[in-house]
Design a protein around this motif. Sequence first.
Motif, PDB file in Angstrom:
ATOM      1  N   LYS A 133     -88.868  84.080  30.387  1.00 55.62           N
ATOM      2  CA  LYS A 133     -88.747  82.725  30.924  1.00 55.62           C
ATOM      3  C   LYS A 133     -87.674  81.922  30.210  1.00 55.62           C
ATOM      4  CE  LYS A 133     -93.325  82.859  32.597  1.00 55.62           C
ATOM      5  NZ  LYS A 133     -94.484  82.226  33.016  1.00 55.62           N
ATOM      6  N   LEU A 134     -86.894  82.568  29.376  1.00 56.82           N
ATOM      7  CA  LEU A 134     -85.815  81.886  28.677  1.00 56.82           C
ATOM      8  C   LEU A 134     -84.748  81.416  29.660  1.00 56.82           C
ATOM      9  CD1 LEU A 134     -84.857  81.152  25.842  1.00 56.82           C
ATOM     10  CD2 LEU A 134     -83.659  83.313  25.757  1.00 56.82           C
ATOM     11  N   ILE A 135     -84.502  82.178  30.699  1.00 58.67           N
ATOM     12  CA  ILE A 135     -83.514  81.789  31.711  1.00 58.67           C
ATOM     13  C   ILE A 135     -83.982  80.533  32.430  1.00 58.67           C
ATOM     14  CG2 ILE A 135     -82.410  82.515  33.864  1.00 58.67           C
ATOM     15  CD1 ILE A 135     -82.503  85.375  32.744  1.00 58.67           C
ATOM     16  N   LEU A 136     -85.257  80.476  32.767  1.00 58.86           N
ATOM     17  CA  LEU A 136     -85.810  79.287  33.415  1.00 58.86           C
ATOM     18  C   LEU A 136     -85.665  78.062  32.517  1.00 58.86           C
ATOM     19  CD1 LEU A 136     -87.389  78.065  35.795  1.00 58.86           C
ATOM     20  CD2 LEU A 136     -89.468  78.689  34.574  1.00 58.86           C
ATOM     21  N   LEU A 137     -85.885  78.227  31.231  1.00 56.05           N
ATOM     22  CA  LEU A 137     -85.734  77.123  30.286  1.00 56.05           C
ATOM     23  C   LEU A 137     -84.280  76.648  30.232  1.00 56.05           C
ATOM     24  CD1 LEU A 137     -87.099  75.378  28.111  1.00 56.05           C
ATOM     25  CD2 LEU A 137     -86.473  77.135  26.467  1.00 56.05           C
ATOM     26  N   ALA A 138     -83.334  77.570  30.262  1.00 59.22           N
ATOM     27  CA  ALA A 138     -81.915  77.199  30.248  1.00 59.22           C
ATOM     28  C   ALA A 138     -81.535  76.445  31.525  1.00 59.22           C
ATOM     29  CB  ALA A 138     -81.051  78.440  30.084  1.00 59.22           C
ATOM     30  N   ILE A 139     -82.028  76.904  32.666  1.00 59.77           N
ATOM     31  CA  ILE A 139     -81.734  76.228  33.928  1.00 59.77           C
ATOM     32  C   ILE A 139     -82.313  74.820  33.924  1.00 59.77           C
ATOM     33  CG2 ILE A 139     -82.232  76.265  36.410  1.00 59.77           C
ATOM     34  CD1 ILE A 139     -82.050  79.340  36.227  1.00 59.77           C
ATOM     35  N   MET A 140     -83.541  74.679  33.439  1.00 60.39           N
ATOM     36  CA  MET A 140     -84.151  73.353  33.375  1.00 60.39           C
ATOM     37  C   MET A 140     -83.375  72.435  32.423  1.00 60.39           C
ATOM     38  SD  MET A 140     -86.566  73.354  35.526  1.00 60.39           S
ATOM     39  CE  MET A 140     -87.478  71.892  35.114  1.00 60.39           C
ATOM     40  N   GLY A 141     -82.861  72.981  31.348  1.00 63.44           N
ATOM     41  CA  GLY A 141     -82.055  72.185  30.423  1.00 63.44           C
ATOM     42  C   GLY A 141     -80.768  71.704  31.059  1.00 63.44           C
ATOM     43  N   ILE A 142     -80.112  72.580  31.817  1.00 62.85           N
ATOM     44  CA  ILE A 142     -78.873  72.194  32.499  1.00 62.85           C
ATOM     45  C   ILE A 142     -79.156  71.131  33.548  1.00 62.85           C
ATOM     46  CG2 ILE A 142     -77.080  73.047  34.067  1.00 62.85           C
ATOM     47  CD1 ILE A 142     -77.219  75.702  32.480  1.00 62.85           C
ATOM     48  N   LEU A 143     -80.244  71.296  34.297  1.00 61.94           N
ATOM     49  CA  LEU A 143     -80.611  70.295  35.297  1.00 61.94           C
ATOM     50  C   LEU A 143     -80.927  68.949  34.655  1.00 61.94           C
ATOM     51  CD1 LEU A 143     -82.798  72.400  37.742  1.00 61.94           C
ATOM     52  CD2 LEU A 143     -80.476  71.555  38.099  1.00 61.94           C
ATOM     53  N   VAL A 182     -79.645  67.781  31.849  1.00 62.88           N
ATOM     54  CA  VAL A 182     -78.371  67.192  31.419  1.00 62.88           C
ATOM     55  C   VAL A 182     -77.655  66.570  32.606  1.00 62.88           C
ATOM     56  CG1 VAL A 182     -76.081  67.759  30.555  1.00 62.88           C
ATOM     57  CG2 VAL A 182     -78.087  68.625  29.387  1.00 62.88           C
ATOM     58  N   LEU A 183     -77.617  67.277  33.736  1.00 63.23           N
ATOM     59  CA  LEU A 183     -76.965  66.734  34.926  1.00 63.23           C
ATOM     60  C   LEU A 183     -77.672  65.462  35.410  1.00 63.23           C
ATOM     61  CD1 LEU A 183     -76.221  70.027  36.886  1.00 63.23           C
ATOM     62  CD2 LEU A 183     -74.609  68.580  35.643  1.00 63.23           C
ATOM     63  N   TYR A 184     -78.992  65.466  35.344  1.00 61.12           N
ATOM     64  CA  TYR A 184     -79.749  64.278  35.741  1.00 61.12           C
ATOM     65  C   TYR A 184     -79.418  63.084  34.855  1.00 61.12           C
ATOM     66  CZ  TYR A 184     -83.762  61.162  36.167  1.00 61.12           C
ATOM     67  OH  TYR A 184     -84.559  60.073  36.314  1.00 61.12           O
ATOM     68  N   THR A 185     -79.398  63.281  33.553  1.00 57.29           N
ATOM     69  CA  THR A 185     -79.128  62.160  32.651  1.00 57.29           C
ATOM     70  C   THR A 185     -77.690  61.665  32.765  1.00 57.29           C
ATOM     71  OG1 THR A 185     -78.717  63.720  30.858  1.00 57.29           O
ATOM     72  CG2 THR A 185     -80.925  62.774  30.997  1.00 57.29           C
ATOM     73  N   VAL A 186     -76.745  62.585  33.003  1.00 59.15           N
ATOM     74  CA  VAL A 186     -75.342  62.167  33.173  1.00 59.15           C
ATOM     75  C   VAL A 186     -75.207  61.333  34.439  1.00 59.15           C
ATOM     76  CG1 VAL A 186     -73.025  63.030  33.663  1.00 59.15           C
ATOM     77  CG2 VAL A 186     -74.350  64.014  31.806  1.00 59.15           C
ATOM     78  N   ASN A 187     -75.810  61.800  35.524  1.00 56.30           N
ATOM     79  CA  ASN A 187     -75.735  61.035  36.778  1.00 56.30           C
ATOM     80  C   ASN A 187     -76.424  59.692  36.656  1.00 56.30           C
ATOM     81  OD1 ASN A 187     -74.250  62.956  38.157  1.00 56.30           O
ATOM     82  ND2 ASN A 187     -76.058  64.008  38.945  1.00 56.30           N
ATOM     83  N   LYS A 188     -77.522  59.644  35.941  1.00 55.21           N
ATOM     84  CA  LYS A 188     -78.243  58.390  35.754  1.00 55.21           C
ATOM     85  C   LYS A 188     -77.410  57.405  34.929  1.00 55.21           C
ATOM     86  CE  LYS A 188     -82.673  56.637  34.170  1.00 55.21           C
ATOM     87  NZ  LYS A 188     -83.942  56.972  33.535  1.00 55.21           N
ATOM     88  N   SER A 189     -76.740  57.912  33.904  1.00 56.24           N
ATOM     89  CA  SER A 189     -75.931  57.009  33.077  1.00 56.24           C
ATOM     90  C   SER A 189     -74.686  56.524  33.814  1.00 56.24           C
ATOM     91  CB  SER A 189     -75.535  57.701  31.778  1.00 56.24           C
ATOM     92  OG  SER A 189     -74.631  58.764  32.042  1.00 56.24           O
ATOM     93  N   LYS A 190     -74.148  57.338  34.729  1.00 52.83           N
ATOM     94  CA  LYS A 190     -72.983  56.902  35.517  1.00 52.83           C
ATOM     95  C   LYS A 190     -73.375  55.804  36.498  1.00 52.83           C
ATOM     96  CE  LYS A 190     -70.130  61.041  35.440  1.00 52.83           C
ATOM     97  NZ  LYS A 190     -69.517  62.110  36.251  1.00 52.83           N
ATOM     98  N   LYS A 191     -74.584  55.877  37.063  1.00 56.72           N
ATOM     99  CA  LYS A 191     -75.037  54.863  38.005  1.00 56.72           C
ATOM    100  C   LYS A 191     -75.272  53.531  37.312  1.00 56.72           C
ATOM    101  CE  LYS A 191     -77.157  57.979  41.323  1.00 56.72           C
ATOM    102  NZ  LYS A 191     -78.409  58.409  41.960  1.00 56.72           N
ATOM    103  N   GLN A 192     -75.704  53.562  36.042  1.00 53.22           N
ATOM    104  CA  GLN A 192     -75.966  52.327  35.311  1.00 53.22           C
ATOM    105  C   GLN A 192     -74.673  51.650  34.864  1.00 53.22           C
ATOM    106  OE1 GLN A 192     -78.591  53.239  32.117  1.00 53.22           O
ATOM    107  NE2 GLN A 192     -80.396  53.389  33.439  1.00 53.22           N
ATOM    108  N   ALA A 193     -73.645  52.428  34.615  1.00 49.36           N
ATOM    109  CA  ALA A 193     -72.377  51.859  34.105  1.00 49.36           C
ATOM    110  C   ALA A 193     -71.516  51.282  35.185  1.00 49.36           C
ATOM    111  CB  ALA A 193     -71.598  52.934  33.364  1.00 49.36           C
TER     112      ALA A 193
END
Length: 69
Positions: free
Chosen positions: A46-56, A58-69
């Motif tokens: 399940k290490l691959i699943l953990l890596a995918i969730m981590g990437i998702l 990061v993408l979520y937080t980047v998109n959220k911070s772009k919307k706030q700025a």
Amino acid sequence: MRKFYKFYLLSLILLSDFVTFAQPGDDDGGGGLEDGDPAPAPINSKLILLAIMGILFVLYTVNKSKKQA
């Protein structure tokens, strides 16, 4: 006095790391360099699943911070 409490708290947090990861000694009296190491733990599939969730995340937080700025 407040600086002392901050220093005490910081040193407690930093030094507690050594205590929490300390390994207990052997009680049989034998434990030396001749003893074999335990078998290594297998890498979970399940290490691959953990890596995918981590990437998702990061993408979520980047998109959220772009919307706030």
